[in-house]
Design a protein around this motif. Structure first.
Motif, PDB file in Angstrom:
ATOM      1  N   UNK A 177       0.831  -1.204   0.000  1.00 46.66           N
ATOM      2  CA  UNK A 177       0.000   0.000   0.000  1.00 46.66           C
ATOM      3  C   UNK A 177       0.864   1.252   0.000  1.00 46.66           C
ATOM      4  N   UNK A 178       1.976   1.192   0.723  1.00 51.61           N
ATOM      5  CA  UNK A 178       2.882   2.343   0.767  1.00 51.61           C
ATOM      6  C   UNK A 178       3.459   2.618  -0.619  1.00 51.61           C
ATOM      7  N   UNK A 179       3.838   1.550  -1.330  1.00 51.45           N
ATOM      8  CA  UNK A 179       4.369   1.721  -2.680  1.00 51.45           C
ATOM      9  C   UNK A 179       3.317   2.320  -3.608  1.00 51.45           C
ATOM     10  N   UNK A 180       2.053   1.887  -3.438  1.00 52.85           N
ATOM     11  CA  UNK A 180       0.982   2.474  -4.240  1.00 52.85           C
ATOM     12  C   UNK A 180       0.859   3.968  -3.968  1.00 52.85           C
ATOM     13  N   UNK A 181       1.011   4.338  -2.693  1.00 54.82           N
ATOM     14  CA  UNK A 181       0.946   5.752  -2.317  1.00 54.82           C
ATOM     15  C   UNK A 181       2.057   6.544  -2.994  1.00 54.82           C
ATOM     16  N   UNK A 182       3.259   6.004  -2.954  1.00 54.21           N
ATOM     17  CA  UNK A 182       4.411   6.695  -3.551  1.00 54.21           C
ATOM     18  C   UNK A 182       4.247   6.795  -5.064  1.00 54.21           C
ATOM     19  N   UNK A 183       3.701   5.731  -5.675  1.00 58.83           N
ATOM     20  CA  UNK A 183       3.481   5.769  -7.130  1.00 58.83           C
ATOM     21  C   UNK A 183       2.463   6.841  -7.494  1.00 58.83           C
ATOM     22  N   UNK A 184       1.387   6.928  -6.725  1.00 59.96           N
ATOM     23  CA  UNK A 184       0.345   7.915  -7.015  1.00 59.96           C
ATOM     24  C   UNK A 184       0.855   9.339  -6.855  1.00 59.96           C
ATOM     25  N   UNK A 185       1.686   9.535  -5.844  1.00 55.55           N
ATOM     26  CA  UNK A 185       2.185  10.890  -5.579  1.00 55.55           C
ATOM     27  C   UNK A 185       3.441  11.221  -6.381  1.00 55.55           C
ATOM     28  N   UNK A 186       4.031  10.179  -7.031  1.00 53.57           N
ATOM     29  CA  UNK A 186       5.274  10.341  -7.804  1.00 53.57           C
ATOM     30  C   UNK A 186       6.422  10.851  -6.942  1.00 53.57           C
ATOM     31  N   UNK A 187       6.396  10.521  -5.660  1.00 49.60           N
ATOM     32  CA  UNK A 187       7.439  11.016  -4.734  1.00 49.60           C
ATOM     33  C   UNK A 187       8.390   9.864  -4.408  1.00 49.60           C
ATOM     34  N   UNK A 188       9.067   9.390  -5.437  1.00 50.96           N
ATOM     35  CA  UNK A 188       9.939   8.231  -5.282  1.00 50.96           C
ATOM     36  C   UNK A 188      11.136   8.520  -4.373  1.00 50.96           C
ATOM     37  N   UNK A 189      11.470   9.784  -4.211  1.00 46.41           N
ATOM     38  CA  UNK A 189      12.619  10.127  -3.368  1.00 46.41           C
ATOM     39  C   UNK A 189      12.373   9.782  -1.905  1.00 46.41           C
TER      40      UNK A 189
END
Length: 476
Positions: free
Chosen positions: A229-241
């Motif tokens: 779920x956390x990875x999905x959040x990062x993907x949606x926000x594009x905040x890979x850093x």
């Protein structure tokens, strides 16, 4: 045998008593004669508690909602009340089949009869209303639950919070969360996962990340659902850093996450996560590229898999023979045989020796393309490299060469491979017999290859076969 005994009893003038009829009703249900069992029950003159309980238990297993209501009313009219466990079974059946209104009526009956309702029953019914997107009714049930003296559990609160969040009633969800915390309950791992997943799907990435960070203060160890779920959040926000900071100290298996996303056909997310991993962890080995290419290939995204490969090469990542083989598979499956051959040569030019699997993939691919010249060339290379022809590849090749336009030169290479021990006798006989069985004949060249005097010498049984190219294309 039960029915035979009942019949014999009648011939001797005995009328089956209630006990015998209960056994018969149960037997009728077990052999799938539900309607006859209900008829037998209605004709029973003196039904007892067990008569109705047997029927209700069997009807719940069958999810027969119509007859459940009928039998329950009959039971109550006779002055019998189901056990609490039977009531819970009935309510569970109604909720599972989406008949939440009927389950609510059963709850009312329980309260009217003065039967103590367990927390599980309340939670079950609330979940039923939430699944129908009626969290408002679930909220009223919470109030009724408290009025009757029952104490909600964290499971109850989690059910309600999830229901409100799925209905985009965020303020109501937070209100329930505040009530829960005021009662001394702290969010557990399940609730945190629910919050992170719900916030991610609602686009509330900051809230999802806040919940994840708060888990550390509660000494809650994230599991695979949390990280996904956390990875999905990062993907949606594009905040890979943020990825390195958030997963620092966690045992994150990046390849498993990517494989899971691909298998769930969440291809775009898988590619985003892949790029995020490369940005955050530039020291990844070749396996991470292989996993995402393999996942894309298996869901039919051949061109996307090749783009991943080309980009990895262009950016200077070290790729191994497995990565090249998966890329070759993608090219063949995408109908790009010429590029597959070029990549095969490129792999050898950079110093990577093809494995047995690579060679077999090449042969299977060119057989699929019906390219006899390339099949001939690949078999020659396999002889030079002393690589054994796989059984699946052999099956596809044998069917191909039994056609009218087969090549004698290829059969000669085949025989040479056999003499060098690169094809086992058992595999030859078992797999080629399948071809002979289908066509009813085989030419002299193949008979010579088998080293038998006639088709009748093939004494093995017909073996099952699979699509060889699909088998060759599967990795792992």
């Amino acid at each position: 045998m039960v029915f035979e005994v009942i019949e014999v009893m009648g011939t001797y003038g005995f009328t089956p008593n209630t006990f015998a009829r209960n056994i018969t009703i149960d037997a009728l249900f077990k052999i799938g004669c539900g309607d006859l069992a209900i008829k037998f029950l209605k004709e029973t003159r003196r039904p007892n508690f067990l008569t109705f309980n047997i029927a209700l238990c069997n009807l719940c297993k069958l999810n027969d909602l119509c007859h459940i209501g009928d039998v329950l009313r009959m039971m109550l009219r006779q002055g019998y009340h189901p056990k609490v466990e039977t009531f819970e079974m009935i309510m569970s059946c109604f909720c599972k089949m989406g008949n939440t209104a009927e389950a609510h009526q059963v709850l009312g009956l329980l309260i009217t009869l003065g039967i103590t309702v367990s927390v599980n029953v309340w939670s079950m019914l609330m979940n039923g209303f939430c699944r129908l997107q009626r969290p408002d009714m679930a909220g009223k049930l919470l109030e009724k639950m408290v009025e009757t003296g029952s104490s909600p559990s964290i499971v109850t609160y989690t059910t309600l919070i999830r229901g409100f969040l799925k209905s985009n009633m965020v303020s109501e969800a937070f209100n329930i969360l505040n009530i829960m915390e005021s009662k001394g309950y702290a969010p557990d791992l399940v609730l945190c996962n629910v919050l992170i997943d719900s916030f991610a799907k609602a686009g509330r990435c900051d809230d999802a990340i806040d919940v994840f960070v708060s888990m550390q203060s509660r000494n809650l160890a994230p599991d695979s659902c949390t990280v996904s779920s956390l990875l999905s959040t990062i993907c949606l926000s594009r905040r890979f850093h943020l990825l390195p900071k958030l997963v620092r100290g966690l045992d994150v298996e990046a390849d498993l996450l990517l494989y899971g996303l691909c298998k769930a056909r969440r291809v775009d997310e898988a590619v985003d996560v892949y790029h995020g991993i490369l940005l955050s962890f530039p020291g990844q080995d070749a396996y991470i590229h292989t996993v995402v290419m393999d996942g894309l290939t298996k869901v039919g995204k051949f061109n996307a898999a090749i783009r991943v490969f080309r980009k990895a090469v262009a950016e200077g990542f070290t790729l191994d023979v497995v990565a090249y083989t998966v890329a070759i598979i993608g090219l063949f499956m995408g109908g790009r045989a010429g590029e597959a051959w070029s990549l095969f040569r490129q792999m050898k030019e950079v110093g990577l020796a093809p494995t047995a699997h690579t060679y077999n993939v090449m042969v299977s691919g060119f057989v699929k393309e019906r390219d006899l010249n390339m099949v001939n060339l690949m078999l020659q290379e396999m002889i030079e490299a002393k690589v054994e022809l796989g059984s699946n590849t052999f099956l596809r090749l044998s069917k191909f060469l039994c056609r009218p336009y087969h090549s004698d030169s290829v059969i000669e290479l085949w025989i040479q491979m056999r003499s060098l021990g690169l094809i086992s006798s058992k595999v030859v006989q078992e797999l080629l017999f399948d071809v002979v069985t289908e066509s009813g004949k085989v030419d002299d060249g193949l008979i010579a290859f088998l080293d038998v005097s006639s088709i009748t010498d093939l004494s093995v049984e017909t073996s099952g076969s699979e699509d060889v190219y699909d088998v060759a294309a599967s990795i792992g």
